[in-house]
Design a protein around this motif. Sequence first.
Motif, PDB file in Angstrom:
ATOM      1  N   LEU A 282       0.819  -1.221   0.000  1.00 39.52           N
ATOM      2  CA  LEU A 282       0.000   0.000   0.000  1.00 39.52           C
ATOM      3  C   LEU A 282       0.847   1.263   0.000  1.00 39.52           C
ATOM      4  O   LEU A 282       0.399   2.311  -0.461  1.00 39.52           O
ATOM      5  CB  LEU A 282      -0.989  -0.019   1.161  1.00 39.52           C
ATOM      6  CG  LEU A 282      -2.193  -0.892   0.796  1.00 39.52           C
ATOM      7  CD1 LEU A 282      -3.067  -1.177   1.990  1.00 39.52           C
ATOM      8  CD2 LEU A 282      -3.009  -0.249  -0.308  1.00 39.52           C
ATOM      9  N   ALA A 283       2.071   1.155   0.493  1.00 38.82           N
ATOM     10  CA  ALA A 283       2.989   2.296   0.400  1.00 38.82           C
ATOM     11  C   ALA A 283       3.250   2.603  -1.076  1.00 38.82           C
ATOM     12  O   ALA A 283       3.150   3.760  -1.518  1.00 38.82           O
ATOM     13  CB  ALA A 283       4.294   1.972   1.123  1.00 38.82           C
ATOM     14  N   HIS A 284       3.543   1.558  -1.851  1.00 40.41           N
ATOM     15  CA  HIS A 284       3.779   1.761  -3.292  1.00 40.41           C
ATOM     16  C   HIS A 284       2.518   2.271  -3.982  1.00 40.41           C
ATOM     17  O   HIS A 284       2.578   3.146  -4.851  1.00 40.41           O
ATOM     18  CB  HIS A 284       4.243   0.455  -3.936  1.00 40.41           C
ATOM     19  CG  HIS A 284       5.633   0.047  -3.515  1.00 40.41           C
ATOM     20  ND1 HIS A 284       6.751   0.804  -3.805  1.00 40.41           N
ATOM     21  CD2 HIS A 284       6.077  -1.025  -2.819  1.00 40.41           C
ATOM     22  CE1 HIS A 284       7.831   0.206  -3.308  1.00 40.41           C
ATOM     23  NE2 HIS A 284       7.450  -0.907  -2.699  1.00 40.41           N
ATOM     24  N   ALA A 285       1.376   1.712  -3.595  1.00 43.08           N
ATOM     25  CA  ALA A 285       0.106   2.125  -4.220  1.00 43.08           C
ATOM     26  C   ALA A 285      -0.176   3.601  -3.948  1.00 43.08           C
ATOM     27  O   ALA A 285      -0.636   4.334  -4.829  1.00 43.08           O
ATOM     28  CB  ALA A 285      -1.035   1.257  -3.702  1.00 43.08           C
ATOM     29  N   ALA A 286       0.112   4.033  -2.723  1.00 44.73           N
ATOM     30  CA  ALA A 286      -0.153   5.434  -2.364  1.00 44.73           C
ATOM     31  C   ALA A 286       0.740   6.370  -3.183  1.00 44.73           C
ATOM     32  O   ALA A 286       0.298   7.426  -3.641  1.00 44.73           O
ATOM     33  CB  ALA A 286       0.077   5.650  -0.871  1.00 44.73           C
ATOM     34  N   LEU A 287       1.996   5.969  -3.373  1.00 44.46           N
ATOM     35  CA  LEU A 287       2.893   6.814  -4.179  1.00 44.46           C
ATOM     36  C   LEU A 287       2.413   6.848  -5.635  1.00 44.46           C
ATOM     37  O   LEU A 287       2.435   7.891  -6.280  1.00 44.46           O
ATOM     38  CB  LEU A 287       4.336   6.299  -4.095  1.00 44.46           C
ATOM     39  CG  LEU A 287       4.991   6.475  -2.713  1.00 44.46           C
ATOM     40  CD1 LEU A 287       6.330   5.755  -2.655  1.00 44.46           C
ATOM     41  CD2 LEU A 287       5.163   7.954  -2.359  1.00 44.46           C
ATOM     42  N   ALA A 288       1.943   5.694  -6.117  1.00 43.93           N
ATOM     43  CA  ALA A 288       1.431   5.651  -7.497  1.00 43.93           C
ATOM     44  C   ALA A 288       0.196   6.541  -7.631  1.00 43.93           C
ATOM     45  O   ALA A 288      -0.040   7.146  -8.679  1.00 43.93           O
ATOM     46  CB  ALA A 288       1.097   4.210  -7.885  1.00 43.93           C
ATOM     47  N   ALA A 289      -0.595   6.645  -6.561  1.00 46.16           N
ATOM     48  CA  ALA A 289      -1.800   7.486  -6.594  1.00 46.16           C
ATOM     49  C   ALA A 289      -1.457   8.966  -6.505  1.00 46.16           C
ATOM     50  O   ALA A 289      -2.317   9.817  -6.715  1.00 46.16           O
ATOM     51  CB  ALA A 289      -2.744   7.102  -5.459  1.00 46.16           C
ATOM     52  N   GLY A 290      -0.196   9.275  -6.168  1.00 45.65           N
ATOM     53  CA  GLY A 290       0.221  10.677  -6.163  1.00 45.65           C
ATOM     54  C   GLY A 290       0.651  11.232  -4.819  1.00 45.65           C
ATOM     55  O   GLY A 290       0.865  12.441  -4.687  1.00 45.65           O
ATOM     56  N   ALA A 291       0.769  10.377  -3.802  1.00 51.43           N
ATOM     57  CA  ALA A 291       1.153  10.889  -2.475  1.00 51.43           C
ATOM     58  C   ALA A 291       2.501  11.617  -2.556  1.00 51.43           C
ATOM     59  O   ALA A 291       3.428  11.149  -3.204  1.00 51.43           O
ATOM     60  CB  ALA A 291       1.233   9.750  -1.468  1.00 51.43           C
ATOM     61  N   HIS A 292       2.591  12.746  -1.843  1.00 50.38           N
ATOM     62  CA  HIS A 292       3.847  13.515  -1.781  1.00 50.38           C
ATOM     63  C   HIS A 292       4.803  12.936  -0.747  1.00 50.38           C
ATOM     64  O   HIS A 292       5.886  13.487  -0.528  1.00 50.38           O
ATOM     65  CB  HIS A 292       3.557  14.964  -1.400  1.00 50.38           C
ATOM     66  CG  HIS A 292       2.911  15.758  -2.493  1.00 50.38           C
ATOM     67  ND1 HIS A 292       1.596  16.151  -2.445  1.00 50.38           N
ATOM     68  CD2 HIS A 292       3.396  16.233  -3.662  1.00 50.38           C
ATOM     69  CE1 HIS A 292       1.297  16.842  -3.530  1.00 50.38           C
ATOM     70  NE2 HIS A 292       2.374  16.907  -4.289  1.00 50.38           N
ATOM     71  N   GLY A 293       4.370  11.880  -0.074  1.00 49.09           N
ATOM     72  CA  GLY A 293       5.231  11.269   0.931  1.00 49.09           C
ATOM     73  C   GLY A 293       4.485  10.188   1.677  1.00 49.09           C
ATOM     74  O   GLY A 293       3.286   9.974   1.464  1.00 49.09           O
TER      75      GLY A 293
END
Length: 328
Positions: A282-293
């Motif tokens: 989910l860390a990778h998924a969140a970054l793929a969704a556009g998370a700034h961190g």
Amino acid sequence: MLITLNKSADPKEVQRRLYRLGLWSQALAPRTEGGAASLLVAPHSATIDPERIARVQGVAEVSVPKSPHPRVDELARRGHAINDQVSIGGDLPPVLMAGPCSVESEETAFESARIAKRAGAQIMRGGAFKPRTSPYSFQGAGREALGWLRAAADAEGLGVVTEVMSEHEVEAVGEVADLMQIGSRNMQNYALLRAVGQLHKPVLLKRGMAATIDEWLQAGEHCMAAGASVVIFCERGIHSFDPSTRNLLDLSAVALLRHAYGLPVVADPSHATGRKDLVVPLAHAALAAGAHGLLVEAHPDPAEALSDGPQALDPDQLIALGQKAFPS
Ligand code: PEP
Ligand code: MN
């Protein structure tokens, strides 16, 4: 958003032009006979600059309702300094914030900082005051832990994010934190939001577990109105009907804030899932969704953690995540 058309414009034709920009609209008949038709833009349309819409052929006037969070809106599409070294937002590379759920001792704080640094984190997390569901669970080591956290982070050149739970602790937390964390349970504690805002520091505002995105943004507006230098929004999972994971990580919210609104947003996959085997995907998924961190819990020895052990990454897991998702 309401778009008034030129009297001579064909509403269907203008709707097609708007659709090409990503806007869905509903045609409203003229209010007076022979008057101009209007188009009501549907809420789930793309976010387009009204000035661009005004230039579409057939459009006479664009009227945009006033935003309930104008100061939050001003944060859009640029980076924001957290301290002298770290900025978050806009098109800046994502920032890793990592550390234990709670700062348990001086020794584990220093060990956690070393691990966070090796993983490529720029900010160390760790709670001195813990909002625990049960009054019989570990409530945090308190003020002493703030000193351990700051010293450990300084030893590795890291910034500090830590939660402030009550108005009584705002000053003490403000002395050590680069980023003042407001927890999920306190997202709508408006007196606390105001008191924290008055420090003029950056705020990490976690989304309430049953808060709508609009309530979250308006809570951010409370911080900004009181004087916060920036609000970084943190999606940490919302309550759902399904108890299989601790919470439901709302990646739609992450994508909406990042891509549609341009606001600084990070994700916390640890509290979202409650189990370490799901944190990394989910860390990778969140970054793929556009998370700034990311805000990630890790512990030198998760089996011994005094809080949230099941969701804490061990040192090797955090370092592997850092190397993969935050290459320097
Ligand atoms: C935390 O990050 O330490 C925490 C308690 O998170 P939340 O407020 O999201 O439950
Ligand atoms: Mn925790």
